[in-house]
Design a protein around this motif. Structure first.
Motif, short mmCIF file in Angstrom:
data_model
loop_
_atom_site.label_atom_id
_atom_site.label_comp_id
_atom_site.label_asym_id
_atom_site.label_seq_id
_atom_site.Cartn_x
_atom_site.Cartn_y
_atom_site.Cartn_z
N ALA A 107 0.32 -7.43 6.49
CA ALA A 107 -0.99 -7.99 6.77
C ALA A 107 -1.76 -7.16 7.78
N LYS A 108 -1.03 -6.41 8.63
CA LYS A 108 -1.69 -5.59 9.64
C LYS A 108 -2.09 -4.33 9.03
N GLU A 166 4.04 -10.12 7.74
CA GLU A 166 3.18 -9.94 8.91
C GLU A 166 2.83 -8.45 9.09
N LYS A 167 3.81 -7.58 8.88
CA LYS A 167 3.57 -6.14 8.99
C LYS A 167 2.59 -5.67 7.92
#
Length: 62
Positions: free
Chosen positions: A61-62, A58-59
């Motif tokens: 992807a940001k 998730e990190k």
């Protein structure tokens, strides 16, 4: 767990799954039927990595 026990547990879970997911589950099972064992192992390993490293992914992807 024996094959019979696993199938029984799968059936219990299917009885609880929302109807909207049943077609996806069926599609997945049919796809798994036609795949060689080594490809299925690769898919399982990838799922494990994604599950274990969800926060990291998730990190990234940001």
């Amino acid at each position: 767990m024996t094959t019979k026990e696993i199938k029984s547990e799968i059936q219990k879970s299917l009885d609880k799954v929302p109807e909207s997911f049943l077609q996806d589950i069926l599609d997945f099972l049919r796809q798994a039927e036609s795949q060689p064992a080594d490809k299925l192992n690769l898919t399982r390993n990838l799922k494990d990595i994604i599950t274990e490293d969800k926060e990291l992914l998730e990190k990234l992807a940001k």
